[in-house]
Write a protein that holds these residues in place. Structure first.
Motif, PDB file in Angstrom:
ATOM      1  N   LYS A 126       0.824  -0.936   0.128  1.00 16.83           N
ATOM      2  CA  LYS A 126      -0.365  -0.247  -0.037  1.00 16.83           C
ATOM      3  C   LYS A 126       0.621   1.450  -0.039  1.00 16.83           C
ATOM      4  N   ASN A 128       1.692   5.061   1.654  1.00 14.18           N
ATOM      5  CA  ASN A 128       1.310   5.549   2.843  1.00 14.18           C
ATOM      6  C   ASN A 128       1.309   6.769   2.996  1.00 14.18           C
ATOM      7  N   HIS A 130       0.901   8.832   5.233  1.00 16.76           N
ATOM      8  CA  HIS A 130       0.811   9.224   6.586  1.00 16.76           C
ATOM      9  C   HIS A 130       2.421  10.493   6.820  1.00 16.76           C
ATOM     10  N   GLU A 133       4.667   8.685   9.045  1.00 16.83           N
ATOM     11  CA  GLU A 133       5.716   6.646   8.886  1.00 16.83           C
ATOM     12  C   GLU A 133       6.434   6.530   7.216  1.00 16.83           C
ATOM     13  N   GLU A 142      -0.376  14.757   6.264  1.00 15.53           N
ATOM     14  CA  GLU A 142      -0.207  14.373   5.330  1.00 15.53           C
ATOM     15  C   GLU A 142       0.845  15.719   4.954  1.00 15.53           C
ATOM     16  N   VAL A 160       5.437  10.146   0.339  1.00 19.04           N
ATOM     17  CA  VAL A 160       4.759   9.118  -0.328  1.00 19.04           C
ATOM     18  C   VAL A 160       5.591   7.781   0.049  1.00 19.04           C
ATOM     19  N   SER A 161       5.251   6.985   1.101  1.00 19.67           N
ATOM     20  CA  SER A 161       5.922   5.831   1.138  1.00 19.67           C
ATOM     21  C   SER A 161       5.777   4.460   0.615  1.00 19.67           C
ATOM     22  N   TRP A 262      -5.079   1.933  -1.924  1.00 19.73           N
ATOM     23  CA  TRP A 262      -3.879   2.034  -2.422  1.00 19.73           C
ATOM     24  C   TRP A 262      -2.770   0.722  -2.299  1.00 19.73           C
TER      25      TRP A 262
END
Ligand SMILES: N[C@@H](CCC[C@H](N)C(=O)O)C(=O)O
Length: 288
Positions: A126, A128, A130, A133, A142, A160-161, A262
């Motif tokens: 997915k 991510n 956050h 994270e 975000e 984004v990760s 996602w």
């Protein structure tokens, strides 16, 4: 397979050396990785992939950048590793799982040519968004459309990760000199505690985008799988593309599919360049 046997394979011009931990008799230290990846004093590569045991997936993979740092994930690296696993008979299955530091992925060999894997799909997990994270030091939950000042430039960034961290900057025109000049400054900016991969992205249509890449620990590369996943996810988040996006890079194209939850899937080609054995003299130097 001999001791210190390696395979050099590229995915759209993003090249990796693959080693099997069980068959290497040198320590893959930061210095050893830098030396092997150097084109003058070693073989030359955008990174090293090491096959390791896994008790959670069919195979385990560690990924190293040419500066010796370890990456959580690599999209091209994963497809290259999966080709190695299939071509060298570690499995006869066309579907298998791989554990990376950035999570477990599922791979599928889509096309075989002359008995060798050519096109491979990987379910990358997915995206991510956050911010903690990823990780970033931005206080917002975000980082979408946030301002980042780098010397004389003000960039609007999107983070984004996809297992590893990415910073996507939307551009009207792509400029290689600019990403080469500012990529490293963004990569090492204080907002990114683990450094970050950087992409400049130009949207071409609802199903196509063109990108340039500055990779954490590697610099400018011709293609990047996780960068393609990151850009497609950010563009989808900003509703600039639909669920299937073709990402065009200087080294070639990848197809990225993004599900509504996602989950990200990447499909593309891989081709072997060479295979061989590290010389005793190089091993002697690596073990010094
Ligand atoms: N080339 C890769 C990305 C490799 C890892 C990256 N440099 C990082 O440090 O996260 C790809 O194809 O995804």
């Amino acid at each position: 397979m001999n001791e210190n046997y390696f395979v050099k394979t590229h995915a759209l011009g993003n090249e990796y050396l693959v080693f099997n931990e069980e068959k290497t008799n040198f320590k893959l230290t930061q210095k050893a990785i830098q030396r092997i990846c150097n084109v003058n004093f070693g073989i030359g590569s955008d990174g090293i992939l090491l096959k390791v045991p896994s008790n959670k997936a069919d195979f385990g993979l560690r990924i190293f950048n040419p500066d010796g740092s370890e990456a959580e994930k690599s999209g091209n690296g994963l497809r290259i590793f999966c080709k190695y696993i299939y071509d060298y008979g570690f499995t006869y299955n066309k579907e298998f799982s791989v554990e990376t530091k950035g999570g477990i992925v599922k791979a599928k060999i889509i096309e075989i040519s002359n008995g060798k894997a050519k096109i491979i799909s990987v379910e990358m997990g997915k995206a991510n968004f956050h911010s903690k994270e990823i990780p970033t030091r931005f206080t917002k939950t975000e980082v979408i459309g946030e301002k980042l000042n780098i010397q004389d430039k003000e960039y609007e960034i999107n983070c984004v990760s996809v297992g590893n961290p990415h910073c996507v900057i939307l551009k009207k025109e792509l400029n290689i000199d600019e990403i080469k000049q500012y990529g490293h400054l963004i990569e090492t900016n204080n907002y990114f505690p683990n450094r970050i991969n950087v992409q400049f992205a130009k949207v071409l249509s609802r199903s196509e985008a063109e990108i340039l890449i500055w990779e954490r620990g590697a610099g400018f590369t011709l293609a990047s799988g996780t960068s393609s996943c990151a850009v497609a996810s950010v563009l989808r988040k900003r509703n600039l593309v639909d669920n299937e996006v073709k990402i065009k890079m200087p080294g070639g194209e990848l197809l990225i599919e993004i599900e509504d939850n996602w989950n990200v899937k990447m499909t593309g080609e891989v081709r072997q360049i060479a295979a061989g054995t590290l010389s005793d003299e190089l091993i002697e130097d690596l073990n010094k």
